[in-house]
Write a protein that holds these residues in place. Structure first.
Motif, PDB file in Angstrom:
ATOM      1  N   MET A 136      27.744  23.689  75.492  1.00  0.00           N
ATOM      2  CA  MET A 136      28.873  22.772  75.608  1.00  0.00           C
ATOM      3  C   MET A 136      30.158  23.511  75.995  1.00  0.00           C
ATOM      4  SD  MET A 136      30.136  19.937  72.798  1.00  0.00           S
ATOM      5  CE  MET A 136      30.655  21.161  71.580  1.00  0.00           C
ATOM      6  N   PRO A 137      30.378  23.775  77.278  1.00  0.00           N
ATOM      7  CA  PRO A 137      31.679  24.304  77.690  1.00  0.00           C
ATOM      8  C   PRO A 137      32.771  23.294  77.353  1.00  0.00           C
ATOM      9  CG  PRO A 137      30.067  24.458  79.468  1.00  0.00           C
ATOM     10  CD  PRO A 137      29.470  23.581  78.427  1.00  0.00           C
ATOM     11  N   CYS A 138      33.907  23.773  76.904  1.00  0.00           N
ATOM     12  CA  CYS A 138      34.994  22.884  76.516  1.00  0.00           C
ATOM     13  C   CYS A 138      35.973  22.711  77.669  1.00  0.00           C
ATOM     14  CB  CYS A 138      35.701  23.425  75.282  1.00  0.00           C
ATOM     15  SG  CYS A 138      34.609  23.506  73.827  1.00  0.00           S
ATOM     16  N   CYS A 139      36.526  21.518  77.774  1.00  0.00           N
ATOM     17  CA  CYS A 139      37.435  21.182  78.867  1.00  0.00           C
ATOM     18  C   CYS A 139      38.872  21.143  78.370  1.00  0.00           C
ATOM     19  CB  CYS A 139      37.052  19.837  79.475  1.00  0.00           C
ATOM     20  SG  CYS A 139      37.142  18.445  78.328  1.00  0.00           S
ATOM     21  N   ALA A 179      29.444  25.686  71.417  1.00  0.00           N
ATOM     22  CA  ALA A 179      30.699  25.374  72.088  1.00  0.00           C
ATOM     23  C   ALA A 179      31.319  26.646  72.656  1.00  0.00           C
ATOM     24  CB  ALA A 179      31.663  24.717  71.108  1.00  0.00           C
ATOM     25  N   TYR A 180      31.873  26.528  73.842  1.00  0.00           N
ATOM     26  CA  TYR A 180      32.579  27.633  74.498  1.00  0.00           C
ATOM     27  C   TYR A 180      34.014  27.166  74.706  1.00  0.00           C
ATOM     28  CZ  TYR A 180      27.824  29.212  75.013  1.00  0.00           C
ATOM     29  OH  TYR A 180      26.536  29.600  74.740  1.00  0.00           O
ATOM     30  N   PRO A 181      34.880  27.344  73.694  1.00  0.00           N
ATOM     31  CA  PRO A 181      36.159  26.637  73.653  1.00  0.00           C
ATOM     32  C   PRO A 181      37.167  27.040  74.709  1.00  0.00           C
ATOM     33  CG  PRO A 181      36.021  28.235  71.866  1.00  0.00           C
ATOM     34  CD  PRO A 181      34.660  28.176  72.496  1.00  0.00           C
ATOM     35  N   LEU A 182      37.204  28.326  75.071  1.00  0.00           N
ATOM     36  CA  LEU A 182      38.264  28.797  75.958  1.00  0.00           C
ATOM     37  C   LEU A 182      37.745  29.507  77.199  1.00  0.00           C
ATOM     38  CD1 LEU A 182      40.836  30.090  73.311  1.00  0.00           C
ATOM     39  CD2 LEU A 182      40.744  27.865  74.448  1.00  0.00           C
ATOM     40  N   SER A 183      36.450  29.438  77.439  1.00  0.00           N
ATOM     41  CA  SER A 183      35.882  30.152  78.581  1.00  0.00           C
ATOM     42  C   SER A 183      36.501  29.687  79.895  1.00  0.00           C
ATOM     43  CB  SER A 183      34.360  29.961  78.621  1.00  0.00           C
ATOM     44  OG  SER A 183      33.752  30.461  77.459  1.00  0.00           O
ATOM     45  N   LEU A 184      36.619  28.367  80.072  1.00  0.00           N
ATOM     46  CA  LEU A 184      37.165  27.859  81.327  1.00  0.00           C
ATOM     47  C   LEU A 184      38.668  28.087  81.414  1.00  0.00           C
ATOM     48  CD1 LEU A 184      35.274  24.525  82.048  1.00  0.00           C
ATOM     49  CD2 LEU A 184      34.709  26.868  82.699  1.00  0.00           C
ATOM     50  N   LEU A 185      39.380  27.846  80.318  1.00  0.00           N
ATOM     51  CA  LEU A 185      40.831  28.023  80.353  1.00  0.00           C
ATOM     52  C   LEU A 185      41.211  29.474  80.623  1.00  0.00           C
ATOM     53  CD1 LEU A 185      43.677  26.876  79.985  1.00  0.00           C
ATOM     54  CD2 LEU A 185      43.447  27.360  77.534  1.00  0.00           C
ATOM     55  N   PHE A 200      33.520  19.125  75.312  1.00  0.00           N
ATOM     56  CA  PHE A 200      34.376  18.990  74.136  1.00  0.00           C
ATOM     57  C   PHE A 200      35.821  19.177  74.595  1.00  0.00           C
ATOM     58  CE2 PHE A 200      36.719  20.458  70.479  1.00  0.00           C
ATOM     59  CZ  PHE A 200      36.115  19.899  69.356  1.00  0.00           C
ATOM     60  N   MET A 201      36.692  18.261  74.212  1.00  0.00           N
ATOM     61  CA  MET A 201      38.108  18.405  74.534  1.00  0.00           C
ATOM     62  C   MET A 201      38.746  19.293  73.467  1.00  0.00           C
ATOM     63  SD  MET A 201      41.128  15.524  74.906  1.00  0.00           S
ATOM     64  CE  MET A 201      41.342  15.340  73.120  1.00  0.00           C
ATOM     65  N   SER A 202      39.016  20.530  73.826  1.00  0.00           N
ATOM     66  CA  SER A 202      39.527  21.522  72.897  1.00  0.00           C
ATOM     67  C   SER A 202      41.021  21.324  72.643  1.00  0.00           C
ATOM     68  CB  SER A 202      39.287  22.929  73.477  1.00  0.00           C
ATOM     69  OG  SER A 202      40.134  23.881  72.880  1.00  0.00           O
TER      70      SER A 202
END
Length: 287
Positions: A22-25, A234-240, A43-45
């Motif tokens: 679940m990558p977080c957006c 969950a991957y909370p900050l990978s994309l950000l 998941f909306m972090s």
């Protein structure tokens, strides 16, 4: 399940005997990229939204109204289930109930409620205090009652007691949350694999891991998490954090007088945001 509610589709996904990544957006565009990459949920972090929308730290500064406004855009942009960060529920049990109702109305499939004192903070930046057991249980009970009254969301119950009090207290709370009806259990910031395994063995329900790069919890490959018994990663900050690095690189390129090299083409960007679909829709109305 095309006609199922977001919560029903999320429960069906979690019922599969496998780990879900679940990558977080942090906005509608990042959520769409997650969906287009083939991930089944997001998941909306709160950390990521606070950073992207306000450029402020995850210390309780963003309001529930701002989170809901951001969340509606995310839920409307994708078809995959979206879990929303509900923080502390934003007040007493009446506030918790209304927060759950609002998140359900916004289109979320699930909501996370935690036991930190307000204002809360990111669980990997030194949590010092959680509310008393009784208050933590009231929050979860209010969320469960809202769900049973019609605000159908998958309830993710989180505790930060590991950092503030200790592992034993954290596991007691998670067991109590499960007994009240929470479906996904989230132990924030376990310090090693032994603590993670103990959590998965001790607490019923679907266990969620938080894989924050450079955080307090060891970053483990999906195979190891699945072996432990986790159902969600969950991957909370990978994309950000990756987006920030890419933008910093692009800015450095522009300062050097050259076009940024790490980028998608203009045509690909048009496709991602829906220009092709837009034109195809208008063509249906052309005589």
């Amino acid at each position: 399940m095309p006609d199922a509610t977001p919560a029903a589709r999320l429960r069906a996904l979690l019922a599969r005997d496998q780990l879900q990544l679940m990558p977080c957006c942090f906005d509608a565009l990042s959520a769409r990229l997650i969906e287009q990459a083939g991930f089944p949920l997001t998941f909306m972090s709160g950390f990521a939204v606070s950073a992207a929308r306000l450029a402020l730290p995850d210390t309780g500064l963003i309001t529930v109204t701002e989170m809901l406004d951001h969340g509606r855009s995310i839920c409307q942009a994708v078809d995959i289930p979206v879990i929303g960060d509900g923080d502390t529920g934003h007040g007493n049990p009446a506030n918790v109930r209304r927060t759950v109702e609002q998140y359900a109305a916004a289109g979320f499939a699930g909501i996370m409620i935690e036991d930190q004192v307000a204002p809360k903070r990111c669980g990997h930046t030194g949590v010092k205090a959680v509310v008393e057991r009784s208050e933590a249980l009231r929050r979860i009970r209010a969320a469960v009652e809202a769900r049973e009254a019609g605000a159908d969301l998958v309830l993710v119950a989180r505790t930060d007691a590991r950092s503030a009090v200790g592992l034993d207290e954290a596991l007691w709370r998670l067991q109590a949350f499960a007994d009240l009806g929470a479906e996904v259990l989230f132990l924030e910031a376990p310090r090693d694999e032994q603590e993670m395994e103990r959590f998965c063995r001790a607490v019923p329900g679907w266990a969620m891991a938080n894989m924050l790069e450079d955080g307090l919890t060891p970053w483990l490959p999906p195979e190891r998490l699945a072996e432990m018994g986790y159902r969600l990663a969950a991957y909370p900050l990978s994309l950000l954090s990756s987006a920030v690095a890419a933008m910093q690189g692009a800015l450095a390129d522009l300062q050097a007088g050259r076009a940024p090299q790490t980028r998608v083409s203009f045509g690909e960007l048009r496709r991602i945001v829906g220009f092709d679909d837009y034109e195809a829709f208008l063509d249906r109305y052309t005589e």
